[in-house]
Design a protein around this motif. Structure first.
Motif, PDB file in Angstrom:
ATOM      1  N   THR A 161       0.253  -0.936   0.300  1.00 18.19           N
ATOM      2  CA  THR A 161       0.415   0.255  -0.340  1.00 18.19           C
ATOM      3  C   THR A 161       0.624   1.365   0.303  1.00 18.19           C
ATOM      4  N   ALA A 162       0.587   2.059  -0.916  1.00 18.24           N
ATOM      5  CA  ALA A 162       1.369   3.853  -1.026  1.00 18.24           C
ATOM      6  C   ALA A 162       0.279   4.345  -0.826  1.00 18.24           C
ATOM      7  N   PHE A 163       1.333   5.406   0.485  1.00 18.43           N
ATOM      8  CA  PHE A 163       0.165   6.649   0.930  1.00 18.43           C
ATOM      9  C   PHE A 163       1.280   7.710   0.311  1.00 18.43           C
ATOM     10  N   ARG A 164       0.507   8.877  -0.372  1.00 17.43           N
ATOM     11  CA  ARG A 164       0.945  10.081  -0.881  1.00 17.43           C
ATOM     12  C   ARG A 164       1.222  10.885   0.051  1.00 17.43           C
ATOM     13  N   LEU A 165       2.368  11.396  -0.004  1.00 17.26           N
ATOM     14  CA  LEU A 165       3.021  12.642   0.678  1.00 17.26           C
ATOM     15  C   LEU A 165       3.106  14.076  -0.332  1.00 17.26           C
ATOM     16  N   TYR A 166       2.118  14.840   0.467  1.00 16.23           N
ATOM     17  CA  TYR A 166       2.058  16.534  -0.451  1.00 16.23           C
ATOM     18  C   TYR A 166       2.798  17.621   0.218  1.00 16.23           C
ATOM     19  N   GLU A 167       3.369  18.515  -0.599  1.00 24.85           N
ATOM     20  CA  GLU A 167       3.972  19.965  -0.097  1.00 24.85           C
ATOM     21  C   GLU A 167       3.093  20.298   1.492  1.00 24.85           C
ATOM     22  N   GLY A 168       3.503  21.080   2.446  1.00 25.50           N
ATOM     23  CA  GLY A 168       2.620  21.252   3.331  1.00 25.50           C
ATOM     24  C   GLY A 168       2.349  19.949   4.724  1.00 25.50           C
ATOM     25  N   LYS A 169       1.479  20.605   5.208  1.00 24.47           N
ATOM     26  CA  LYS A 169       1.406  19.387   6.507  1.00 24.47           C
ATOM     27  C   LYS A 169       0.776  17.943   5.086  1.00 24.47           C
ATOM     28  N   ASN A 170       0.746  16.810   6.576  1.00 27.18           N
ATOM     29  CA  ASN A 170       0.101  15.086   6.156  1.00 27.18           C
ATOM     30  C   ASN A 170       0.362  15.448   7.600  1.00 27.18           C
ATOM     31  N   LEU A 171      -1.202  14.165   7.652  1.00 27.22           N
ATOM     32  CA  LEU A 171      -1.836  14.470   8.689  1.00 27.22           C
ATOM     33  C   LEU A 171      -1.975  12.473   8.654  1.00 27.22           C
ATOM     34  N   VAL A 172      -1.270  11.753  10.031  1.00 28.01           N
ATOM     35  CA  VAL A 172      -1.280  10.322   9.628  1.00 28.01           C
ATOM     36  C   VAL A 172      -2.274  10.005  11.019  1.00 28.01           C
ATOM     37  N   GLY A 173      -2.961   9.059  10.338  1.00 28.93           N
ATOM     38  CA  GLY A 173      -3.565   8.332  12.140  1.00 28.93           C
ATOM     39  C   GLY A 173      -4.724   7.594  11.930  1.00 28.93           C
ATOM     40  N   CYS A 174      -5.854   7.357  12.773  1.00 23.20           N
ATOM     41  CA  CYS A 174      -6.905   5.509  11.940  1.00 23.20           C
ATOM     42  C   CYS A 174      -8.223   6.844  11.996  1.00 23.20           C
ATOM     43  N   SER A 175      -7.997   8.366  12.291  1.00 25.38           N
ATOM     44  CA  SER A 175      -9.388   8.983  11.845  1.00 25.38           C
ATOM     45  C   SER A 175      -9.864   9.619  10.496  1.00 25.38           C
ATOM     46  N   ARG A 176     -10.841   9.275  10.016  1.00 24.55           N
ATOM     47  CA  ARG A 176     -11.447   9.595   9.286  1.00 24.55           C
ATOM     48  C   ARG A 176     -11.283  11.092   8.512  1.00 24.55           C
ATOM     49  N   GLY A 177     -10.826  11.764   9.033  1.00 27.63           N
ATOM     50  CA  GLY A 177     -10.279  13.306   8.690  1.00 27.63           C
ATOM     51  C   GLY A 177      -8.752  13.531   8.480  1.00 27.63           C
ATOM     52  N   CYS A 178      -8.138  12.241   8.716  1.00 30.73           N
ATOM     53  CA  CYS A 178      -6.458  12.639   8.167  1.00 30.73           C
ATOM     54  C   CYS A 178      -6.221  12.735   7.002  1.00 30.73           C
ATOM     55  N   ASP A 179      -4.994  12.488   6.691  1.00 28.20           N
ATOM     56  CA  ASP A 179      -4.629  12.722   5.242  1.00 28.20           C
ATOM     57  C   ASP A 179      -4.893  11.548   4.645  1.00 28.20           C
ATOM     58  N   ILE A 180      -4.043  10.903   5.768  1.00 30.30           N
ATOM     59  CA  ILE A 180      -3.463   9.080   5.839  1.00 30.30           C
ATOM     60  C   ILE A 180      -4.195   8.309   6.549  1.00 30.30           C
ATOM     61  N   VAL A 181      -4.831   7.966   6.054  1.00 30.57           N
ATOM     62  CA  VAL A 181      -5.726   7.273   7.310  1.00 30.57           C
ATOM     63  C   VAL A 181      -5.220   5.660   7.313  1.00 30.57           C
ATOM     64  N   ILE A 182      -5.097   4.986   7.916  1.00 28.03           N
ATOM     65  CA  ILE A 182      -4.779   3.933   8.541  1.00 28.03           C
ATOM     66  C   ILE A 182      -5.204   3.195   9.700  1.00 28.03           C
ATOM     67  N   GLU A 183      -6.575   1.867   8.840  1.00 28.38           N
ATOM     68  CA  GLU A 183      -7.498   1.474  10.013  1.00 28.38           C
ATOM     69  C   GLU A 183      -6.592   0.870  10.039  1.00 28.38           C
ATOM     70  N   ASN A 184      -7.746  -0.200  11.108  1.00 29.67           N
ATOM     71  CA  ASN A 184      -7.808  -1.943  11.529  1.00 29.67           C
ATOM     72  C   ASN A 184      -6.348  -1.934  12.005  1.00 29.67           C
ATOM     73  N   ASP A 185      -5.957  -1.233  12.781  1.00 31.48           N
ATOM     74  CA  ASP A 185      -4.338  -1.441  13.542  1.00 31.48           C
ATOM     75  C   ASP A 185      -5.013   0.045  14.936  1.00 31.48           C
ATOM     76  N   HIS A 186      -5.386  -1.214  16.197  1.00 30.61           N
ATOM     77  CA  HIS A 186      -5.846   0.036  17.247  1.00 30.61           C
ATOM     78  C   HIS A 186      -4.968   0.333  17.928  1.00 30.61           C
ATOM     79  N   LEU A 187      -3.681   0.378  18.097  1.00 28.73           N
ATOM     80  CA  LEU A 187      -3.049   0.868  18.529  1.00 28.73           C
ATOM     81  C   LEU A 187      -1.714   2.172  17.714  1.00 28.73           C
ATOM     82  N   VAL A 188      -3.268   2.963  16.852  1.00 28.94           N
ATOM     83  CA  VAL A 188      -2.668   4.370  15.785  1.00 28.94           C
ATOM     84  C   VAL A 188      -3.465   4.731  16.658  1.00 28.94           C
ATOM     85  N   SER A 189      -3.586   5.943  16.828  1.00 29.14           N
ATOM     86  CA  SER A 189      -4.029   7.106  17.456  1.00 29.14           C
ATOM     87  C   SER A 189      -4.721   7.642  16.043  1.00 29.14           C
ATOM     88  N   SER A 190      -5.996   8.261  16.137  1.00 33.09           N
ATOM     89  CA  SER A 190      -6.982   8.920  15.637  1.00 33.09           C
ATOM     90  C   SER A 190      -6.247  10.073  14.774  1.00 33.09           C
TER      91      SER A 190
END
Length: 192
Positions: free
Chosen positions: A103-132
């Motif tokens: 799985t490849a997640f794209r990074l763009y210039e500026g801010k890229n937020l990583v988390g399990c929340s659907r509002g993040c730029d990079i959403v990592i679901e199904n990993d209960h140890l990842v914070s929102s």
């Protein structure tokens, strides 16, 4: 190798894949994407299995075809709602922990937020140890900076728990149980 084109126009090798690997096969909750219909009593009926998802629950249900809405398609793939069309693509986070083919997640210039929340730029679901809101990766002045967003389980870079710092090409970033290889686009070598 036999090249096949799916109904959305994506080319893929059908000796490696039974169906198009680019088109979303699962919705955000992880179940197969299905086209739903609502009768007058507002009862849900499954009328087909396609790359579509219902956007409203009324009898005049609206669906969003994945092929015509890149933002929705990338959200399903876990990339976030922003397509990046207004920001320059500067790098990738790649993992084999989510899907065995990668799985490849794209990074763009500026801010890229990583988390399990659907509002993040990079959403990592199904990993209960990842914070929102787990980690921010910022591209500014030709440098990649990262900052742990006070996540519960911390952010590890090359095996060390780090709160903030700079990312370099091929660094291994771990959030929760998900390992991500950081890949930087070398603009200086391609003339940008």
């Amino acid at each position: 190798m036999a090249i096949k084109t799916c109904r959305n126009g994506h080319n893929y090798d059908d000796t490696l894949f039974s169906e198009c690997p680019i088109c979303p096969k699962k919705d955000i909750t992880g179940s197969k994407t299905q086209l739903l219909s609502f009768d007058d009593a507002n009862k849900t009926k499954i009328i087909g299995s396609e790359e579509r998802t219902v956007a409203t629950g009324s009898s005049d249900a609206t669906y969003i075809p994945a092929a015509s809405c890149a933002g929705f398609q990338t959200k399903i793939a876990g990339i976030g709602t922003e397509t990046g069309s207004d920001r320059k693509l500067v790098g990738f986070l790649v993992t084999y922990d989510i899907h065995p083919l990668g799985t490849a997640f794209r990074l763009y210039e500026g801010k890229n937020l990583v988390g399990c929340s659907r509002g993040c730029d990079i959403v990592i679901e199904n990993d209960h140890l990842v914070s929102s809101k787990h980690l921010t990766i910022l591209y500014r002045n030709k440098a990649f900076l990262f900052k742990d967003e006070f996540s519960t389980n911390g952010t590890f870079v090359n095996g060390n728990m780090e709160n903030e710092g700079q990312l370099y090409a091929n660094d291994l970033v771990k959030v929760g149980n998900t390992r991500l290889m950081f890949l930087q686009i070398p603009f200086d070598k391609i003339g940008f």
